[in-house]
Write a protein that holds these residues in place. Structure first.
Motif, short mmCIF file in Angstrom:
data_model
loop_
_atom_site.label_atom_id
_atom_site.label_comp_id
_atom_site.label_asym_id
_atom_site.label_seq_id
_atom_site.Cartn_x
_atom_site.Cartn_y
_atom_site.Cartn_z
N VAL A 110 0.91 -1.24 0.25
CA VAL A 110 0.05 -0.15 0.02
C VAL A 110 0.75 1.24 -0.03
CG1 VAL A 110 -1.71 1.15 1.21
CG2 VAL A 110 -1.83 -1.19 1.14
N SER A 116 -8.80 4.35 -0.54
CA SER A 116 -9.04 2.89 -0.25
C SER A 116 -9.47 2.14 -1.40
CB SER A 116 -10.10 2.90 0.66
OG SER A 116 -9.64 3.39 2.12
N VAL A 119 -6.45 0.11 -2.53
CA VAL A 119 -6.23 -0.88 -1.77
C VAL A 119 -7.22 -2.15 -1.78
CG1 VAL A 119 -6.15 -1.41 0.89
CG2 VAL A 119 -5.42 1.04 0.04
N ILE A 141 -6.44 2.92 6.59
CA ILE A 141 -5.47 1.91 6.40
C ILE A 141 -4.05 2.73 6.51
CG2 ILE A 141 -4.20 0.83 4.53
CD1 ILE A 141 -6.99 -0.38 5.52
N ASP A 144 1.80 0.73 3.88
CA ASP A 144 3.17 -0.18 4.31
C ASP A 144 3.16 -1.46 3.31
OD1 ASP A 144 5.21 -1.29 5.57
OD2 ASP A 144 4.63 -0.78 7.58
N TYR A 146 2.52 -5.51 3.52
CA TYR A 146 1.74 -6.26 4.55
C TYR A 146 2.23 -7.73 3.90
CZ TYR A 146 -0.09 -2.27 6.68
OH TYR A 146 -0.37 -0.95 7.59
N ARG A 160 -5.49 -5.96 10.01
CA ARG A 160 -3.83 -5.70 10.24
C ARG A 160 -3.51 -4.29 10.09
NH1 ARG A 160 -0.05 -8.78 8.19
NH2 ARG A 160 -0.99 -10.09 7.03
N MET A 161 -4.01 -3.95 8.66
CA MET A 161 -3.62 -2.79 8.23
C MET A 161 -4.34 -1.46 8.88
SD MET A 161 -4.37 -3.18 4.03
CE MET A 161 -3.20 -4.19 2.98
N GLN A 162 -5.49 -1.57 9.51
CA GLN A 162 -6.20 -0.84 10.33
C GLN A 162 -5.71 -0.65 11.73
OE1 GLN A 162 -10.13 -2.09 9.33
NE2 GLN A 162 -10.76 -0.66 8.03
N ASN A 268 -5.45 7.37 2.27
CA ASN A 268 -4.88 6.90 3.50
C ASN A 268 -3.51 7.47 3.36
OD1 ASN A 268 -6.78 4.76 4.55
ND2 ASN A 268 -6.49 4.35 2.12
#
Length: 322
Positions: A110, A116, A119, A141, A144, A146, A160-162, A268
């Motif tokens: 991302v 979003s 994403v 988000i 990064d 992931y 996990r992103m959130q 984001n």
């Protein structure tokens, strides 16, 4: 006696040949004609993993692999994961790969400033993820890379992103400078998303954040083009110039038509843009415009800004853009 000696020599010779064959079978080139991917499920035994390797064509025999592993291997347990087996990898190297847990790493990337909807597109295209997930809430988000394993759900990756964004925002908000223009973490994300879309030059982020902060304090419209585009495309590229009617459209996002922050983020934002909003440059500048090099030139007064705009238009005309 000579016959006995010859027989003993023959036995030794045959044993040596057999040992050489075994060693070559264990440490020599394997049968895989190309790079293979093998899944080792959680709780798998060596026997189950060997069966998967034989089925994939990475080893010639599961039973011999287990035998050789007991003789030549370290005895360390194997680890679950998805493994990429190189072409002609030896059985010895394959066992070391499984014991070392060097599983194939799959990533969803991302970039900073990704909306979003993009994403969501990236998650949909990620090979190995399963299940559906709605478009995440804008600004929730943290950009990064992931990692995930085959079979993980898209919903679990979004979670996990959130969580990463929540954790970073708590930390960044606690370290904010006093007197900044935003008064809540939610407002910080909104403004950071605008900063993210307005400049791709890291060195300018704090200055751009400061200009918008100054405008907010004075009640001036932010006049950020990306906020005009967002309700039209939800963050996807517009692909054309903004229409005059769109600049006048009051829709909660358009910062030309209404003062203050838009009703929500337009992307984001990454860590650097969040940090810029929470620790902006010290300046009285109220305006900025592109300078033709990928950056911007800043101004304190409207007269200075208009002069900078004239220079920018001249650059664009010289490029054939106007």
């Amino acid at each position: 006696m000579r016959k006995v000696g010859c027989l003993s020599l023959l036995v030794v010779l045959l044993a040596g040949i057999a040992l050489f064959v075994v060693v070559q079978s264990w440490g020599g080139s394997g049968p895989a004609p190309r790079t293979l991917t093998v899944d080792v499920a959680d709780g798998s035994t060596l026997a189950k993993a060997a069966a998967e390797l034989e089925t994939a064509g990475a080893i010639p025999s599961a039973s011999r692999f287990r035998l050789y592993a007991r003789i030549f291997g370290s005895g360390d347990p194997i680890k679950a994961g998805e493994y990429r087996i190189p072409a002609h990898a030896s059985q010895s190297d394959i066992l070391k790969l499984l014991q070392g847990g060097k599983a194939l790493q799959r990533l969803v990337v991302v970039p900073e400033g990704y909306p979003s909807v993009l994403v969501h597109d990236a998650l949909a295209k990620a090979d190995g993820l399963v299940g559906s997930v709605p478009v995440p809430t804008e600004g929730s988000i943290l950009p990064d890379s992931y990692a995930f394993q085959r079979g993980d759900t898209r919903a679990s990756v979004v979670t996990r992103m959130q969580r990463a964004m929540d954790a970073y925002l708590v930390k960044a908000w606690a370290a904010r400078k006093p007197g900044i223009a935003v008064t809540t973490p939610a407002q910080a994300i909104i403004l950071a998303s605008i900063v993210e879309k307005e400049t791709g030059k890291p060195s300018e982020r704090r200055m751009v954040a400061a200009v918008y902060g100054n405008r907010l304090r004075l009640g001036m419209p932010l006049q950020a083009d990306p906020t005009v585009i967002y309700p039209i495309t939800k963050g996807r590229p517009l692909g054309r110039r903004i229409k005059r009617s769109e600049l006048q459209d009051k829709n909660g996002y358009n910062t030309y038509a209404s003062p203050g922050l838009p009703v929500g983020p337009i992307a984001n934002p990454g860590r650097a843009s969040i940090d810029a909003v929470l620790n902006p440059e010290k300046t009285t500048a109220l305006y900025f415009v592109a300078d033709g090099t990928g950056g911007h030139v800043f101004a304190n007064t409207l007269a200075e800004h208009n002069a900078n705009v004239t220079k920018w238009y001249a650059i664009r005309r010289a490029r054939g853009e106007m």
